[in-house]
Motif scaffolding. Sequence first.
Motif, PDB file in Angstrom:
ATOM      1  N   THR A   1       0.892  -1.142  -0.092  1.00 12.79           N
ATOM      2  CA  THR A   1       0.029   0.066   0.009  1.00 12.79           C
ATOM      3  C   THR A   1       0.806   1.171   0.245  1.00 12.79           C
ATOM      4  O   THR A   1       0.375   2.199  -0.358  1.00 12.79           O
ATOM      5  CB  THR A   1      -0.946  -0.032   1.459  1.00 12.79           C
ATOM      6  OG1 THR A   1      -0.107   0.028   2.358  1.00 12.79           O
ATOM      7  CG2 THR A   1      -1.949  -1.383   1.189  1.00 12.79           C
ATOM      8  N   ASN A   2       1.924   1.148   0.621  1.00  8.59           N
ATOM      9  CA  ASN A   2       2.935   2.505   0.836  1.00  8.59           C
ATOM     10  C   ASN A   2       3.824   2.738  -0.508  1.00  8.59           C
ATOM     11  O   ASN A   2       4.838   1.849  -0.870  1.00  8.59           O
ATOM     12  CB  ASN A   2       3.723   2.213   1.762  1.00  8.59           C
ATOM     13  CG  ASN A   2       4.375   3.667   2.454  1.00  8.59           C
ATOM     14  OD1 ASN A   2       4.462   4.518   1.493  1.00  8.59           O
ATOM     15  ND2 ASN A   2       4.659   3.814   3.487  1.00  8.59           N
ATOM     16  N   SER A   3       3.826   3.745  -1.381  1.00  6.49           N
ATOM     17  CA  SER A   3       4.326   4.040  -2.619  1.00  6.49           C
ATOM     18  C   SER A   3       5.915   4.394  -2.007  1.00  6.49           C
ATOM     19  O   SER A   3       6.738   4.587  -2.826  1.00  6.49           O
ATOM     20  CB  SER A   3       3.988   4.766  -3.205  1.00  6.49           C
ATOM     21  OG  SER A   3       3.745   6.219  -2.504  1.00  6.49           O
TER      22      SER A   3
ATOM     23  N   SER B   1      13.486  -0.711  -5.265  1.00 10.47           N
ATOM     24  CA  SER B   1      12.293   0.050  -5.748  1.00 10.47           C
ATOM     25  C   SER B   1      12.733   0.897  -7.116  1.00 10.47           C
ATOM     26  O   SER B   1      11.484   1.216  -7.553  1.00 10.47           O
ATOM     27  CB  SER B   1      11.620   1.002  -4.842  1.00 10.47           C
ATOM     28  OG  SER B   1      12.639   2.068  -4.398  1.00 10.47           O
TER      29      SER B   1
ATOM     30  N   LYS C   1       5.671  -0.824  -9.900  1.00  9.93           N
ATOM     31  CA  LYS C   1       5.230   0.374  -8.868  1.00  9.93           C
ATOM     32  C   LYS C   1       3.982   0.849  -9.059  1.00  9.93           C
ATOM     33  O   LYS C   1       3.258   1.465  -8.135  1.00  9.93           O
ATOM     34  CB  LYS C   1       6.430   1.261  -8.861  1.00  9.93           C
ATOM     35  CG  LYS C   1       7.841   0.549  -8.238  1.00  9.93           C
ATOM     36  CD  LYS C   1       8.868   1.718  -7.999  1.00  9.93           C
ATOM     37  CE  LYS C   1       9.269   2.137  -9.490  1.00  9.93           C
ATOM     38  NZ  LYS C   1      10.322   1.168 -10.105  1.00  9.93           N
ATOM     39  N   SER C   2       3.619   0.951 -10.401  1.00  8.62           N
ATOM     40  CA  SER C   2       2.509   1.671 -10.418  1.00  8.62           C
ATOM     41  C   SER C   2       1.190   0.978 -10.009  1.00  8.62           C
ATOM     42  O   SER C   2       0.148   1.427  -9.435  1.00  8.62           O
ATOM     43  CB  SER C   2       2.260   2.133 -12.037  1.00  8.62           C
ATOM     44  OG  SER C   2       2.185   0.756 -12.683  1.00  8.62           O
TER      45      SER C   2
ATOM     46  N   LYS D   1       1.614  -1.109  -7.380  1.00  7.62           N
ATOM     47  CA  LYS D   1       2.159  -1.561  -6.004  1.00  7.62           C
ATOM     48  C   LYS D   1       2.021  -3.093  -5.963  1.00  7.62           C
ATOM     49  O   LYS D   1       1.342  -3.686  -5.163  1.00  7.62           O
ATOM     50  CB  LYS D   1       1.293  -0.807  -5.111  1.00  7.62           C
ATOM     51  CG  LYS D   1       1.475   0.685  -5.112  1.00  7.62           C
ATOM     52  CD  LYS D   1       0.922   1.242  -3.653  1.00  7.62           C
ATOM     53  CE  LYS D   1       0.871   2.841  -3.769  1.00  7.62           C
ATOM     54  NZ  LYS D   1      -0.155   3.338  -4.563  1.00  7.62           N
TER      55      LYS D   1
ATOM     56  N   ARG E   1      10.803   0.394   4.363  1.00 11.23           N
ATOM     57  CA  ARG E   1      11.236   1.672   4.090  1.00 11.23           C
ATOM     58  C   ARG E   1      12.412   2.308   4.915  1.00 11.23           C
ATOM     59  O   ARG E   1      12.462   2.013   6.142  1.00 11.23           O
ATOM     60  CB  ARG E   1       9.966   2.587   4.423  1.00 11.23           C
ATOM     61  CG  ARG E   1      10.008   3.869   4.145  1.00 11.23           C
ATOM     62  CD  ARG E   1       8.985   4.799   4.297  1.00 11.23           C
ATOM     63  NE  ARG E   1       9.143   6.138   4.170  1.00 11.23           N
ATOM     64  CZ  ARG E   1       8.356   7.278   4.521  1.00 11.23           C
ATOM     65  NH1 ARG E   1       7.671   6.994   5.263  1.00 11.23           N
ATOM     66  NH2 ARG E   1       8.711   8.440   4.156  1.00 11.23           N
TER      67      ARG E   1
END
Lengths: 112, 114
Positions: A26-28, A52, A68-69, A71, A94
Amino acid sequence: DQQVKQNSPSLSVQEGRISILNCDYTNSMFDYFLWYKKYPAEGPTFLISISSIKDKNEDGRFTVFLNKSAKHLSLHIVPSQPGDSAVYFCAAVRVTGNQFYFGTGTSLTVIP
Amino acid sequence: DARVTQTPRHKVTEMGQEVTMRCQPILGHNTVFWYRQTMMQGLELLAYFRNRAPLDDSGMPKDRFSAEMPDATLATLKIQPSEPRDSAVYFCASALRVVNQPQHFGDGTRLSIL
């Protein structure tokens, strides 16, 4: 709130075919992603990772793809072998804030 | 081949008893993690340490769980008093850094609280 989701609890594949394990996040802002493999009565072991900034990383029979687009990341195992039967966890990291999250796992069975 | 060592591998005890799980991280790894694996939640992060100092223990029920690193070669996870809902497999992992390095897991402690 699950930041990393593995929506398929289990998957069965014939030996020699391709196994595709999926993972959504959920977190880009995640910086990189890892896959771990776990056999019964053992701890998870690191399998493969991807930054990433990349969209593909390959190591022998294992390839991880990152979209990535969407996710979404996936682990491809080709060809699948009975010894690949295990639970596979994806994880997202992250760096800022030292944050990392594991999915709930997908149990892969490779049928001889 | 360096490994993370966890003891005991199995523990069965009655509700209300104190449980102590131990972990020996890989020599040279300065980051240690404690996880709990359940069917529903997968791998839940309970706490982690860097250079023996707790960095994050927000995943741990504070009223009954405690985690410490008395020295660089030993991490402990204690539950007091234990409850049946604590039954799970508890994993310890170590790494060279908190992030940017894969974690190396022990084989877990399977805990059953009756």
